[in-house]
Scaffold this motif. Structure first.
Motif, PDB file in Angstrom:
ATOM      1  N   GLY A 151     -44.018  23.204  42.284  1.00  0.00           N
ATOM      2  CA  GLY A 151     -43.636  22.006  41.696  1.00  0.00           C
ATOM      3  C   GLY A 151     -45.107  21.307  40.823  1.00  0.00           C
ATOM      4  N   LEU A 152     -46.007  22.493  40.870  1.00  0.00           N
ATOM      5  CA  LEU A 152     -47.363  21.620  39.942  1.00  0.00           C
ATOM      6  C   LEU A 152     -47.252  21.757  38.600  1.00  0.00           C
ATOM      7  CD1 LEU A 152     -49.371  23.533  42.795  1.00  0.00           C
ATOM      8  CD2 LEU A 152     -48.676  20.951  42.666  1.00  0.00           C
ATOM      9  N   ILE A 153     -46.699  22.898  38.139  1.00  0.00           N
ATOM     10  CA  ILE A 153     -46.571  22.979  36.443  1.00  0.00           C
ATOM     11  C   ILE A 153     -44.990  23.136  36.224  1.00  0.00           C
ATOM     12  CG2 ILE A 153     -48.632  23.664  36.163  1.00  0.00           C
ATOM     13  CD1 ILE A 153     -47.471  26.432  35.546  1.00  0.00           C
ATOM     14  N   ARG A 154     -44.457  23.047  34.925  1.00  0.00           N
ATOM     15  CA  ARG A 154     -43.285  23.160  34.375  1.00  0.00           C
ATOM     16  C   ARG A 154     -43.531  24.473  33.465  1.00  0.00           C
ATOM     17  NH1 ARG A 154     -43.200  17.958  34.802  1.00  0.00           N
ATOM     18  NH2 ARG A 154     -43.747  17.843  32.496  1.00  0.00           N
ATOM     19  N   ARG A 155     -42.490  25.369  33.313  1.00  0.00           N
ATOM     20  CA  ARG A 155     -42.422  26.324  32.138  1.00  0.00           C
ATOM     21  C   ARG A 155     -41.279  25.862  31.184  1.00  0.00           C
ATOM     22  NH1 ARG A 155     -43.894  32.287  32.196  1.00  0.00           N
ATOM     23  NH2 ARG A 155     -42.722  33.027  30.350  1.00  0.00           N
ATOM     24  N   GLU A 156     -41.659  25.611  30.001  1.00  0.00           N
ATOM     25  CA  GLU A 156     -40.925  25.027  29.086  1.00  0.00           C
ATOM     26  C   GLU A 156     -40.651  25.860  27.794  1.00  0.00           C
ATOM     27  OE1 GLU A 156     -42.644  21.296  28.189  1.00  0.00           O
ATOM     28  OE2 GLU A 156     -41.931  20.540  30.200  1.00  0.00           O
ATOM     29  N   PRO A 157     -39.711  25.967  27.028  1.00  0.00           N
ATOM     30  CA  PRO A 157     -39.504  26.628  25.898  1.00  0.00           C
ATOM     31  C   PRO A 157     -40.666  26.149  24.797  1.00  0.00           C
ATOM     32  CG  PRO A 157     -37.368  25.458  26.154  1.00  0.00           C
ATOM     33  CD  PRO A 157     -38.452  25.256  27.272  1.00  0.00           C
ATOM     34  N   HIS A 158     -41.159  26.856  23.883  1.00  0.00           N
ATOM     35  CA  HIS A 158     -42.137  26.558  22.843  1.00  0.00           C
ATOM     36  C   HIS A 158     -41.254  25.786  21.950  1.00  0.00           C
ATOM     37  CE1 HIS A 158     -45.091  26.675  19.878  1.00  0.00           C
ATOM     38  NE2 HIS A 158     -45.921  27.063  20.535  1.00  0.00           N
ATOM     39  N   PRO A 159     -41.662  24.529  21.530  1.00  0.00           N
ATOM     40  CA  PRO A 159     -41.003  24.037  20.324  1.00  0.00           C
ATOM     41  C   PRO A 159     -40.797  24.605  18.920  1.00  0.00           C
ATOM     42  CG  PRO A 159     -43.223  22.792  20.635  1.00  0.00           C
ATOM     43  CD  PRO A 159     -43.168  24.042  21.855  1.00  0.00           C
ATOM     44  N   HIS A 160     -41.578  25.453  18.774  1.00  0.00           N
ATOM     45  CA  HIS A 160     -41.681  26.309  17.510  1.00  0.00           C
ATOM     46  C   HIS A 160     -41.436  27.803  17.416  1.00  0.00           C
ATOM     47  CE1 HIS A 160     -42.921  22.498  16.002  1.00  0.00           C
ATOM     48  NE2 HIS A 160     -43.846  22.304  16.750  1.00  0.00           N
ATOM     49  N   ASP A 161     -41.779  28.225  18.634  1.00  0.00           N
ATOM     50  CA  ASP A 161     -41.479  29.769  18.667  1.00  0.00           C
ATOM     51  C   ASP A 161     -40.724  30.126  19.890  1.00  0.00           C
ATOM     52  OD1 ASP A 161     -41.760  32.529  19.043  1.00  0.00           O
ATOM     53  OD2 ASP A 161     -44.167  32.509  19.036  1.00  0.00           O
ATOM     54  N   LEU A 180     -48.286  20.403  32.904  1.00  0.00           N
ATOM     55  CA  LEU A 180     -48.535  20.072  34.217  1.00  0.00           C
ATOM     56  C   LEU A 180     -47.601  18.905  34.880  1.00  0.00           C
ATOM     57  CD1 LEU A 180     -50.976  20.122  36.050  1.00  0.00           C
ATOM     58  CD2 LEU A 180     -52.325  18.233  34.598  1.00  0.00           C
ATOM     59  N   THR A 181     -47.239  18.983  35.892  1.00  0.00           N
ATOM     60  CA  THR A 181     -46.558  17.951  36.589  1.00  0.00           C
ATOM     61  C   THR A 181     -47.409  16.759  37.004  1.00  0.00           C
ATOM     62  OG1 THR A 181     -46.442  18.868  38.834  1.00  0.00           O
ATOM     63  CG2 THR A 181     -44.585  19.486  37.319  1.00  0.00           C
ATOM     64  N   GLU A 182     -46.833  15.697  37.568  1.00  0.00           N
ATOM     65  CA  GLU A 182     -47.722  14.672  37.889  1.00  0.00           C
ATOM     66  C   GLU A 182     -48.265  15.095  39.473  1.00  0.00           C
ATOM     67  OE1 GLU A 182     -48.844  11.877  36.838  1.00  0.00           O
ATOM     68  OE2 GLU A 182     -47.858  12.591  34.883  1.00  0.00           O
ATOM     69  N   ASP A 183     -47.627  15.893  40.314  1.00  0.00           N
ATOM     70  CA  ASP A 183     -47.958  16.334  41.669  1.00  0.00           C
ATOM     71  C   ASP A 183     -49.285  17.417  41.153  1.00  0.00           C
ATOM     72  OD1 ASP A 183     -46.277  14.832  43.094  1.00  0.00           O
ATOM     73  OD2 ASP A 183     -44.912  16.401  43.304  1.00  0.00           O
ATOM     74  N   GLY A 184     -49.020  17.974  40.086  1.00  0.00           N
ATOM     75  CA  GLY A 184     -50.268  19.139  39.655  1.00  0.00           C
ATOM     76  C   GLY A 184     -51.398  18.385  39.310  1.00  0.00           C
ATOM     77  N   ARG A 185     -50.956  17.552  38.550  1.00  0.00           N
ATOM     78  CA  ARG A 185     -52.422  16.630  38.115  1.00  0.00           C
ATOM     79  C   ARG A 185     -53.005  15.861  39.281  1.00  0.00           C
ATOM     80  NH1 ARG A 185     -54.048  15.267  33.401  1.00  0.00           N
ATOM     81  NH2 ARG A 185     -52.019  15.933  32.269  1.00  0.00           N
ATOM     82  N   ALA A 186     -52.251  15.359  40.237  1.00  0.00           N
ATOM     83  CA  ALA A 186     -52.930  14.442  41.325  1.00  0.00           C
ATOM     84  C   ALA A 186     -53.638  15.772  42.150  1.00  0.00           C
ATOM     85  CB  ALA A 186     -51.862  13.911  42.300  1.00  0.00           C
ATOM     86  N   LEU A 187     -53.066  16.826  42.334  1.00  0.00           N
ATOM     87  CA  LEU A 187     -53.728  17.885  43.306  1.00  0.00           C
ATOM     88  C   LEU A 187     -54.993  18.458  42.573  1.00  0.00           C
ATOM     89  CD1 LEU A 187     -53.347  19.630  45.779  1.00  0.00           C
ATOM     90  CD2 LEU A 187     -52.289  21.204  44.338  1.00  0.00           C
ATOM     91  N   VAL A 188     -55.069  18.798  41.364  1.00  0.00           N
ATOM     92  CA  VAL A 188     -56.043  19.284  40.544  1.00  0.00           C
ATOM     93  C   VAL A 188     -57.229  18.232  40.435  1.00  0.00           C
ATOM     94  CG1 VAL A 188     -55.543  18.722  38.251  1.00  0.00           C
ATOM     95  CG2 VAL A 188     -57.014  20.753  38.733  1.00  0.00           C
ATOM     96  N   GLU A 189     -56.733  17.221  40.541  1.00  0.00           N
ATOM     97  CA  GLU A 189     -57.846  15.980  40.590  1.00  0.00           C
ATOM     98  C   GLU A 189     -58.586  15.986  41.761  1.00  0.00           C
ATOM     99  OE1 GLU A 189     -59.069  14.819  37.766  1.00  0.00           O
ATOM    100  OE2 GLU A 189     -57.553  15.281  36.788  1.00  0.00           O
ATOM    101  N   ARG A 190     -57.863  16.012  43.023  1.00  0.00           N
ATOM    102  CA  ARG A 190     -58.327  16.264  44.321  1.00  0.00           C
ATOM    103  C   ARG A 190     -59.124  17.276  44.503  1.00  0.00           C
ATOM    104  NH1 ARG A 190     -53.164  14.970  45.886  1.00  0.00           N
ATOM    105  NH2 ARG A 190     -53.122  16.661  47.202  1.00  0.00           N
ATOM    106  N   ALA A 191     -58.696  18.638  44.062  1.00  0.00           N
ATOM    107  CA  ALA A 191     -59.518  19.743  44.313  1.00  0.00           C
ATOM    108  C   ALA A 191     -60.742  19.844  43.724  1.00  0.00           C
ATOM    109  CB  ALA A 191     -58.533  20.782  43.868  1.00  0.00           C
ATOM    110  N   THR A 192     -60.668  19.278  42.231  1.00  0.00           N
ATOM    111  CA  THR A 192     -61.846  18.987  41.437  1.00  0.00           C
ATOM    112  C   THR A 192     -62.905  18.429  42.203  1.00  0.00           C
ATOM    113  OG1 THR A 192     -60.724  19.496  39.639  1.00  0.00           O
ATOM    114  CG2 THR A 192     -62.974  18.432  39.393  1.00  0.00           C
TER     115      THR A 192
END
Length: 178
Positions: A103-113, A121-133
């Protein structure tokens, strides 16, 4: 966990002595360079792993999260992540799958390809990477184990090695490589 006691002598110096004793004089310095850099990588990676362990992250997972967090929109095409991290697409795909699962990132279709994927990045992913950094900065990066002068010299030497190996090309990207 107790730290191992230092060895009484440098095994890499002994390896170089053996190289010279066996007549491999023209390769002794190169062997010492390669094995010294590889040992330094082991030592630094152990420190990084220890700092990231409380967050359930490997350095590869951290790098993907940090790269996405640095991007303007918190998302990049998978191909851009591969290029910027300079690792094989299979490795990034595998790492991304674990990050999606957690649940730390999402895989989404490319808008043009339609054949390409975006990593977001999900909000949980952003919060985790900030703490890890923050942990990496305080436990590893702010004190890499050498003086600032030695660190700058080492980075410059390794940058020349990387450039000569084709890791990047002139003109230099902005800002200048370290």
């Amino acid at each position: 966990m107790a730290l191992p006691r230092p060895l009484p002598t440098d095994p890499l110096a002994e390896a170089k002595r053996q190289w010279l004793a066996h007549g491999w004089t023209d390769a002794a310095d190169g062997m010492t360079v390669v094995t010294s850099v590889m040992r330094a990588q082991q030592l630094l990676l152990a420190r990084v792993d220890a700092a990231l362990k409380p967050f359930g992250l490997s350095f590869a997972r951290f790098e993907v999260l940090r790269l996405l967090a640095f991007s303007r929109a918190g998302r990049l095409p998978l191909s851009s992540v591969v290029a910027r991290l300079q690792v094989h697409a299979t490795t990034v795909t595998s790492t991304a799958e674990r990050l999606v699962r957690d649940g730390l990132i999402r895989r989404e279709p490319h808008p043009h390809d339609g054949r390409a994927a975006m990593l977001s990045l999900t909000e949980d992913g952003r919060a985790l990477v900030e703490r890890a950094t923050t942990a990496l900065n305080s436990e590893v990066f702010s004190r890499p184990g050498m003086s600032s002068t030695d660190a700058a010299d080492l980075v410059a030497i390794v940058a020349r090695l990387r450039k000569d190996a084709g890791d990047f090309a002139e003109p230099r990207p902005q800002p200048d490589p370290l």
